[in-house]
Design an enzyme around this catalytic site. Structure first.
Site, PDB file in Angstrom:
ATOM      1  N   HIS A   1      26.769  22.545  32.257  1.00 39.19           N
ATOM      2  CA  HIS A   1      26.108  22.203  30.991  1.00 39.19           C
ATOM      3  C   HIS A   1      26.664  23.133  29.903  1.00 39.19           C
ATOM      4  O   HIS A   1      26.972  24.306  30.191  1.00 39.19           O
ATOM      5  CB  HIS A   1      24.598  22.482  31.055  1.00 39.19           C
ATOM      6  CG  HIS A   1      23.747  21.375  31.567  1.00 39.19           C
ATOM      7  ND1 HIS A   1      22.605  21.611  32.312  1.00 39.19           N
ATOM      8  CD2 HIS A   1      23.817  20.025  31.429  1.00 39.19           C
ATOM      9  CE1 HIS A   1      22.024  20.462  32.600  1.00 39.19           C
ATOM     10  NE2 HIS A   1      22.732  19.474  32.092  1.00 39.19           N
TER      11      HIS A   1
ATOM     12  N   CYS B   1      17.589  27.171  29.836  1.00 42.97           N
ATOM     13  CA  CYS B   1      17.219  25.931  30.535  1.00 42.97           C
ATOM     14  C   CYS B   1      15.716  25.709  30.536  1.00 42.97           C
ATOM     15  O   CYS B   1      15.254  24.575  30.608  1.00 42.97           O
ATOM     16  CB  CYS B   1      17.699  25.966  31.985  1.00 42.97           C
ATOM     17  SG  CYS B   1      19.457  26.220  32.152  1.00 42.97           S
TER      18      CYS B   1
HETATM   19  N1  ARG Z   1      18.890  21.902  38.804  1.00 44.37           N
HETATM   20  C1  ARG Z   1      19.008  21.532  37.432  1.00 44.37           C
HETATM   21  C2  ARG Z   1      20.132  20.528  37.290  1.00 44.37           C
HETATM   22  O1  ARG Z   1      21.134  20.671  37.939  1.00 44.37           O
HETATM   23  C3  ARG Z   1      19.274  22.730  36.578  1.00 44.37           C
HETATM   24  C4  ARG Z   1      19.286  22.429  35.125  1.00 44.37           C
HETATM   25  C5  ARG Z   1      19.577  23.623  34.308  1.00 44.37           C
HETATM   26  N2  ARG Z   1      19.343  23.370  32.924  1.00 44.37           N
HETATM   27  C6  ARG Z   1      20.167  23.675  31.931  1.00 44.37           C
HETATM   28  N3  ARG Z   1      19.754  23.477  30.716  1.00 44.37           N
HETATM   29  N4  ARG Z   1      21.392  24.069  32.137  1.00 44.37           N
HETATM   30  O2  ARG Z   1      20.029  19.579  36.548  1.00 44.37           O
END
Ligand code: ARG
Length: 274
Positions: A173, A267
């Site tokens: 991300h 996150c």
């Molecule tokens: N387990 C989640 C996923 O893979 C983690 C998300 C993390 N969020 C973020 N904003 N990077 O989607």
């Protein structure tokens, strides 16, 4: 923010997740509470989204939408395990709009939120962020959000969108590799981006705080800043030193349990840009 009441690692959708590593559920809630208290101590108002059974990643509230100027661009998750989270975020903004009559909000000017549902896959603030000074949206693609969602965001939010290609799956991300520190300053780890995206970032942000690979691996870019106070993972001590040198006040929080799901401070926090 959404408490990690049902947080667990039972499926694997990013390189940080390992379904065989146990999660200390009680500690996860404690650490999350501390993050929430830290934001409140710094003078922020925190709304809480009700967690839902069967949605263990709901604690990563940043992924549910992206708002600019009171317009909320809804999310559409890449993986089916998280798909149902989008509706919970949509309902949250609807409720907030009806609860907060114009002028009643702490800021005194909010007149409700306009929600726009997406067509293409996008994971909200996971892959979108906003730089208030130039009024620019920075957007990541390569692992989760579709590039077509960037054009969609520009149409919905009427702000220029700069598309940045992510190339390292550990930083799946945008918010794992880049953060907005104040109205005009960003911090980022160049290695997470394609060579062209790095050139774009250098052109737009010559004064950026440039982070190292170990800063990024310590989730040191997955931070929340109010322009002065920067809340980030305690693991990222080098990043904290870099922030001090650049004139910011780091506030370190332990989020060891939520790291097991592949996320940290940013996150967990969806920012409301009214
Ligand atoms: N387990 C989640 C996923 O893979 C983690 C998300 C993390 N969020 C973020 N904003 N990077 O989607």
């Amino acid at each position: 923010m959404c408490p990690p009441a049902y947080f667990d690692v039972k499926y694997v959708i990013n390189p940080w997740m390992d379904a065989t590593t146990p999660v200390d559920a009680e500690l996860a809630v404690k650490q999350w509470d501390r993050l929430r208290e830290t934001l409140i101590e710094l003078g922020h108002r925190v709304h809480v989204l009700a967690p839902q059974v069967g949605l263990p990643d709901m604690v990563y509230a940043a992924n549910g939408a992206f708002s600019v100027d009171s317009t909320v661009f809804g999310a559409r998750f890449r993986y089916p395990q998280r798909a149902a989270e989008a509706a919970a975020h949509q309902a949250f903004y609807a409720r907030l709009s009806s609860e907060e009559a114009p002028g009643e909000d702490a800021g005194g000017t909010r007149a409700g939120w306009r929600f726009v549902a997406p067509t293409e896959i996008n994971e909200g603030e996971g892959d979108f962020t906003y730089v208030p000074g130039p009024g620019l949206i920075l957007a990541g693609y390569g692992f989760r959000t579709e590039p077509a969602a960037h054009a969609e965001a520009q149409e919905v939010l009427a702000r220029p969108v700069i598309s940045l290609r992510l190339v390292d799956p550990r930083f799946y991300h945008l918010d794992m590799a880049l953060a907005v520190l104040d109205d005009t300053t960003i911090a980022y780890y160049p290695g997470a981006f394609s060579a062209s995206a790095q050139a774009v970032l250098r052109q737009l942000f010559p004064d950026a705080v440039v982070a190292s690979e170990s800063d990024a691996l310590g989730f040191g870019l997955n931070l929340v800043s109010d322009g002065r106070n920067v809340v980030l993972s305690a693991e990222a001590s080098d990043m904290a030193a870099r922030l001090v040198a650049a004139g910011y006040l780091p506030r370190l929080v332990e989020l060891t349990e939520l790291k097991k799901g592949g996320g940290s401070v940013k996150c967990c926090v969806a920012e409301l840009r009214g």
